[in-house]
Design a protein around this motif. Structure first.
Motif, PDB file in Angstrom:
ATOM      1  N   TYR A 111       0.823  -1.199   0.000  1.00  0.00           N
ATOM      2  CA  TYR A 111       0.000   0.000   0.000  1.00  0.00           C
ATOM      3  C   TYR A 111       0.864   1.259   0.000  1.00  0.00           C
ATOM      4  CZ  TYR A 111       0.731  -0.384   5.070  1.00  0.00           C
ATOM      5  OH  TYR A 111       1.290  -0.502   6.328  1.00  0.00           O
ATOM      6  N   ASP A 112       2.060   1.199   0.575  1.00  0.00           N
ATOM      7  CA  ASP A 112       2.977   2.336   0.506  1.00  0.00           C
ATOM      8  C   ASP A 112       3.432   2.579  -0.926  1.00  0.00           C
ATOM      9  OD1 ASP A 112       2.884   2.791   3.236  1.00  0.00           O
ATOM     10  OD2 ASP A 112       4.637   1.526   3.651  1.00  0.00           O
ATOM     11  N   LYS A 113       3.676   1.495  -1.669  1.00  0.00           N
ATOM     12  CA  LYS A 113       4.098   1.618  -3.065  1.00  0.00           C
ATOM     13  C   LYS A 113       2.994   2.250  -3.905  1.00  0.00           C
ATOM     14  CE  LYS A 113       7.039  -2.443  -2.786  1.00  0.00           C
ATOM     15  NZ  LYS A 113       7.268  -3.804  -3.270  1.00  0.00           N
ATOM     16  N   LYS A 157       0.616   7.012  -6.728  1.00  0.00           N
ATOM     17  CA  LYS A 157      -0.508   7.946  -6.798  1.00  0.00           C
ATOM     18  C   LYS A 157      -0.037   9.385  -6.591  1.00  0.00           C
ATOM     19  CE  LYS A 157      -4.991   8.664  -4.580  1.00  0.00           C
ATOM     20  NZ  LYS A 157      -5.881   8.180  -3.514  1.00  0.00           N
ATOM     21  N   ARG A 158       0.841   9.597  -5.605  1.00  0.00           N
ATOM     22  CA  ARG A 158       1.362  10.935  -5.328  1.00  0.00           C
ATOM     23  C   ARG A 158       2.183  11.461  -6.510  1.00  0.00           C
ATOM     24  NH1 ARG A 158       5.259  10.387  -1.537  1.00  0.00           N
ATOM     25  NH2 ARG A 158       3.764   9.303  -0.223  1.00  0.00           N
ATOM     26  N   GLU A 183       1.414  14.831  -8.764  1.00  0.00           N
ATOM     27  CA  GLU A 183       2.402  15.907  -8.967  1.00  0.00           C
ATOM     28  C   GLU A 183       2.647  16.151 -10.451  1.00  0.00           C
ATOM     29  OE1 GLU A 183       5.855  14.794  -6.774  1.00  0.00           O
ATOM     30  OE2 GLU A 183       4.862  15.039  -4.832  1.00  0.00           O
ATOM     31  N   ARG A 184       2.658  15.093 -11.236  1.00  0.00           N
ATOM     32  CA  ARG A 184       2.846  15.222 -12.676  1.00  0.00           C
ATOM     33  C   ARG A 184       1.692  15.996 -13.309  1.00  0.00           C
ATOM     34  NH1 ARG A 184       3.757   9.680 -14.370  1.00  0.00           N
ATOM     35  NH2 ARG A 184       5.720   9.799 -13.262  1.00  0.00           N
ATOM     36  N   GLN A 185       0.452  15.707 -12.881  1.00  0.00           N
ATOM     37  CA  GLN A 185      -0.710  16.426 -13.401  1.00  0.00           C
ATOM     38  C   GLN A 185      -0.670  17.903 -13.016  1.00  0.00           C
ATOM     39  OE1 GLN A 185      -4.072  14.245 -11.920  1.00  0.00           O
ATOM     40  NE2 GLN A 185      -4.211  12.988 -13.793  1.00  0.00           N
ATOM     41  N   ILE A 186      -0.258  18.184 -11.794  1.00  0.00           N
ATOM     42  CA  ILE A 186      -0.152  19.579 -11.347  1.00  0.00           C
ATOM     43  C   ILE A 186       0.877  20.317 -12.194  1.00  0.00           C
ATOM     44  CG2 ILE A 186       0.637  21.041  -9.435  1.00  0.00           C
ATOM     45  CD1 ILE A 186      -0.647  18.963  -7.541  1.00  0.00           C
TER      46      ILE A 186
END
Length: 155
Positions: A133-135, A140-141, A145-148
């Protein structure tokens, strides 16, 4: 006058899976004891860090399971591709790594190999394994960031 390039500009090998599979706490640059044909193969980027790790034995740091391919123009004195290689660190750094690896789930992984001032250096880090779940959270993060960055680039 020639401008000196930074040693991190072009790593000869990177362990991309390490940052995906582990949380890296701190990193240290270490020298590696190599033979003549090994350094030639490293300069040709014929090194694989994927399954590599470091271990502290008898007060010395050793780089294990790192594959350096044999040198093509080598002769009968060519090296063993999977031999253990000694890492050059200060005694205090070795003691810190030894103390850190006594905890469960903590290991030392090689992150990058590069040439600095004519010598082969490896960037090693103290790593603690991630759960699945950490991976997923990391991926996801990174996507967010890429979309932002894409949205900000258009403005």
């Amino acid at each position: 006058m020639r401008k000196e390039k930074s040693s991190f500009d072009k790593p000869l090998a990177q362990n991309k899976k390490a940052r995906h599979s582990y949380n890296i706490d701190n990193t240290v640059e270490a020298g590696v004891v190599l033979t003549g044909t090994e350094i030639k193969s490293v300069r040709d980027s014929r090194i694989n860090l994927k399954d590599g790790f470091a271990q502290i034995r008898n007060g010395e740091a050793w780089l294990m399971n790192v594959h350096i391919s044999t040198y093509d123009q080598g002769n009968q004195f060519n090296h063993d591709p999977l031999r253990n290689r000694k890492l050059l660190l200060h005694k205090k750094q070795i003691a810190q790594f030894d103390e850190a690896t006594k905890n469960k789930g903590v290991t030392i992984v090689p992150l990058k190999v590069y040439i600095k001032n004519g010598f082969a250096k490896v960037l090693i880090g103290v790593a603690k394994g991630k759960n699945d779940y950490d991976k997923r959270e990391t991926i996801k993060r990174r996507d967010q960031e890429r979309q932002i960055q894409r949205v900000l680039k258009n403005y």
